[in-house]
Design a protein around this motif. Structure first.
Motif, PDB file in Angstrom:
ATOM      1  N   ALA A   1       0.824  -1.209  -0.068  1.00 22.88           N
ATOM      2  CA  ALA A   1      -0.076  -0.055   0.060  1.00 22.88           C
ATOM      3  C   ALA A   1       0.899   1.340  -0.112  1.00 22.88           C
ATOM      4  CB  ALA A   1      -1.115  -0.150   1.359  1.00 22.88           C
TER       5      ALA A   1
ATOM      6  N   SER B   1      -1.539 -12.159   1.565  1.00 21.08           N
ATOM      7  CA  SER B   1      -2.552 -11.831   2.469  1.00 21.08           C
ATOM      8  C   SER B   1      -4.149 -11.621   1.912  1.00 21.08           C
ATOM      9  CB  SER B   1      -2.363 -10.457   3.197  1.00 21.08           C
ATOM     10  OG  SER B   1      -2.023  -9.461   2.189  1.00 21.08           O
TER      11      SER B   1
ATOM     12  N   THR C   1      -5.601  -8.716   1.057  1.00 16.27           N
ATOM     13  CA  THR C   1      -5.315  -7.631   0.251  1.00 16.27           C
ATOM     14  C   THR C   1      -4.268  -7.776  -0.768  1.00 16.27           C
ATOM     15  OG1 THR C   1      -3.565  -6.604   1.668  1.00 16.27           O
ATOM     16  CG2 THR C   1      -5.991  -6.208   2.117  1.00 16.27           C
ATOM     17  N   SER C   2      -3.600  -9.014  -0.952  1.00 21.26           N
ATOM     18  CA  SER C   2      -2.588  -9.190  -1.941  1.00 21.26           C
ATOM     19  C   SER C   2      -3.144  -9.092  -3.311  1.00 21.26           C
ATOM     20  CB  SER C   2      -1.970 -10.514  -1.771  1.00 21.26           C
ATOM     21  OG  SER C   2      -1.074 -10.353  -0.571  1.00 21.26           O
TER      22      SER C   2
ATOM     23  N   LYS D   1      -5.872  -7.299  -4.594  1.00 21.07           N
ATOM     24  CA  LYS D   1      -6.053  -5.941  -5.126  1.00 21.07           C
ATOM     25  C   LYS D   1      -4.837  -5.229  -5.320  1.00 21.07           C
ATOM     26  CE  LYS D   1      -8.573  -2.166  -4.422  1.00 21.07           C
ATOM     27  NZ  LYS D   1      -7.539  -1.046  -4.818  1.00 21.07           N
ATOM     28  N   HIS D   2      -3.833  -5.329  -4.212  1.00 17.76           N
ATOM     29  CA  HIS D   2      -2.377  -4.821  -4.479  1.00 17.76           C
ATOM     30  C   HIS D   2      -1.823  -4.885  -5.960  1.00 17.76           C
ATOM     31  CE1 HIS D   2      -2.324  -3.991   0.122  1.00 17.76           C
ATOM     32  NE2 HIS D   2      -2.860  -2.892  -0.670  1.00 17.76           N
TER      33      HIS D   2
END
Length: 482
Positions: A37, A71, A73-74, A76-77
């Protein structure tokens, strides 16, 4: 303050569009953690300040950091990192690369595996120009997430003659729509480019090369004192003199990729003047001058520092090699002397011109090129020899073991696909040919160890374990001596 505090403040500054203030805060945060992020936020700040190289570095590092973390959120990133790469390549005039990254962002948003072999970057013609059109991109919505067959969009697509397409919701519908809309702008420009425009070339890979070190914050030097010489001409007393900067600092940033026929080397040299460049190819070297040096602005044509000798990692055919130049880089397309041979590295750069430009083992005269030459036509490409000493790999083909490094089996004038028509291994040949060396290694290890029952392109998955035999349902695996 803690790195978390710096990171939070830096991201808030990006939201407020205070990019100059955001970068030092994010520098402090990233000194102790490669948070995807934070890296993506700093990439955005660098982009807005037109620090495109630094922004691309952060976007690529964010992709790898997200993939390694695994994770919630991986994904999405990783989607955001591919989109950021697309925007940056667009800014750099690399429009084909921009569209490839946008498409990869869409595929991730659809829930497709990150390591899937999709050949997005292989859609080129005989001149290596990207062939995807604006119309292709507009029609590329059959896998849009959230548009399952039972949805209104799916029903309308079926009525219109489509297959109802679409996929279930993935949670990344907005990211997919963002990339889909962005491609219309990218391909709108691509459709207007001339055939010889470097923006049509694909120089990008789906999984970006992992940056080896972080970009350090640039600190503007204090003003240098100016003294007057006797001729009254102002001179910077602390300016570097020729030879005062180590060769390592003078060397260019280099990127490369290869296929069976050639090795393409990108030399990042800003403000190199194409009309002034002299490029000399030999069988194992390339000499280029004059080269501008970011670390030594005093360099002038004729200075030792203005020339570089690039000692290659393999032998080339100088007469078939070529080069192009843009305001940001020089690209060498080196035709391999032994097609199908894999180079372990592109080579090394040596500052200055050498007196010997040919290999002692093969005194091929150097070919001097003072202007870019056009790309070769398909007829000029040499078919790899079928008598290569490369290893023959296991195959279930009725024709016996094959050397997968020499796939071109078509006779002169015969299309390769027609020559292989009916061969059950044709799909696997194409998959292997388009894979990276690491993916090829994974394919061979998984295929051999599993006795032909598994094929993987993910070296991180199969590299440290034995791939077990998994026979089809209803079949029992037995050893030869049983």
């Amino acid at each position: 303050m803690s790195s978390t505090t710096f990171g939070h403040q830096g991201m808030e500054a990006v939201k407020k569009k205070d990019y100059a203030a955001a970068i030092p805060l994010l520098d402090q945060a990233l000194a102790s953690s490669n948070s995807p992020a934070w890296l993506l936020a700093r990439a955005q700040a660098h982009q807005q300040l037109k620090n495109y190289d630094a922004a691309l570095h952060d976007a690529e590092l964010a992709y790898h950091s997200a993939a390694e973390r695994g994770s919630g959120t991986s994904r999405k990133h990783m989607i955001d990192a591919q989109h950021r790469r697309s925007v940056l390549y667009f800014k750099l005039g690399r429009y084909a690369d921009a569209d490839c990254c946008a498409k990869w962002s869409m595929l991730l948003a659809e829930g497709r595996p990150a390591g899937e072999v999709d050949d997005v970057d292989k859609q080129v013609d005989q001149f290596d120009n990207y062939t995807v059109s604006y119309e292709d991109a507009v029609a590329d919505c059959k896998s849009q997430p959230g548009q399952s067959a039972g949805s209104k969009m799916g029903v309308l697509a079926g009525i219109a003659g489509g297959d109802g397409g679409g996929t279930a919701k993935t949670g990344f519908e907005n990211e997919w729509n963002r990339a889909y809309a962005w491609r219309s702008q990218v391909l709108g420009i691509l459709d207007r480019l001339g055939w010889d425009n470097p923006g049509l070339k694909v120089n990008v890979t789906k999984i970006p090369p992992k940056p080896q070190k972080k970009v350090e914050k640039k600190v503007e030097p204090a003003p240098k004192p100016v003294v007057e010489k006797t001729d009254t001409k102002p001179v910077d007393a602390n300016a570097p003199t020729p030879g005062s900067i180590p060769d390592e600092q003078l060397k260019l940033r280099v990127d490369f990729y290869q296929n069976n026929q050639s090795v393409t080397v990108s030399l990042f040299a800003k403000d190199a003047k194409k009309d002034d460049l002299s490029v000399i190819f030999s069988n194992n070297q390339v000499q280029i001058s004059p080269l501008p040096r970011a670390a030594a602005t005093y360099v002038q044509p004729g200075d030792r520092e203005a020339a570089s000798t690039f000692v290659l990692g393999g032998e080339i055919d100088p007469t078939k090699s070529r080069w192009t130049a843009t305001p940001r880089k020089i690209e060498l397309v080196l035709h391999k002397a032994s097609p199908g041979q894999k180079w372990g590295t592109w080579g090394t750069e040596q500052i200055g011109a050498t007196t010997t430009t040919t290999s002692s083992a093969d005194p091929t005269p150097a070919a001097t090129v003072t202007a870019p030459v056009p790309a070769p036509t398909p007829a000029a490409i040499t078919t790899p020899s079928t008598t290569s000493s490369a290893p023959a790999y296991p195959t279930s083909s009725r024709t016996g073991p094959k050397n997968w490094d020499t796939f071109t089996t078509a006779e002169p004038g015969e299309d390769e696909e027609d020559a292989d028509k009916g061969d059950v291994n044709f799909f696997f040949k194409q998959l292997y040919k388009g894979a990276t060396p690491e993916q090829q290694r994974a394919m061979m290890k998984s295929f051999v160890e599993s006795n032909g029952t598994a094929l993987s392109t993910d070296w991180s998955d199969v590299g440290n374990r034995k791939v077990e035999t998994v026979p089809p349902e209803g079949v029992e695996a037995k050893k030869w001596d049983s």
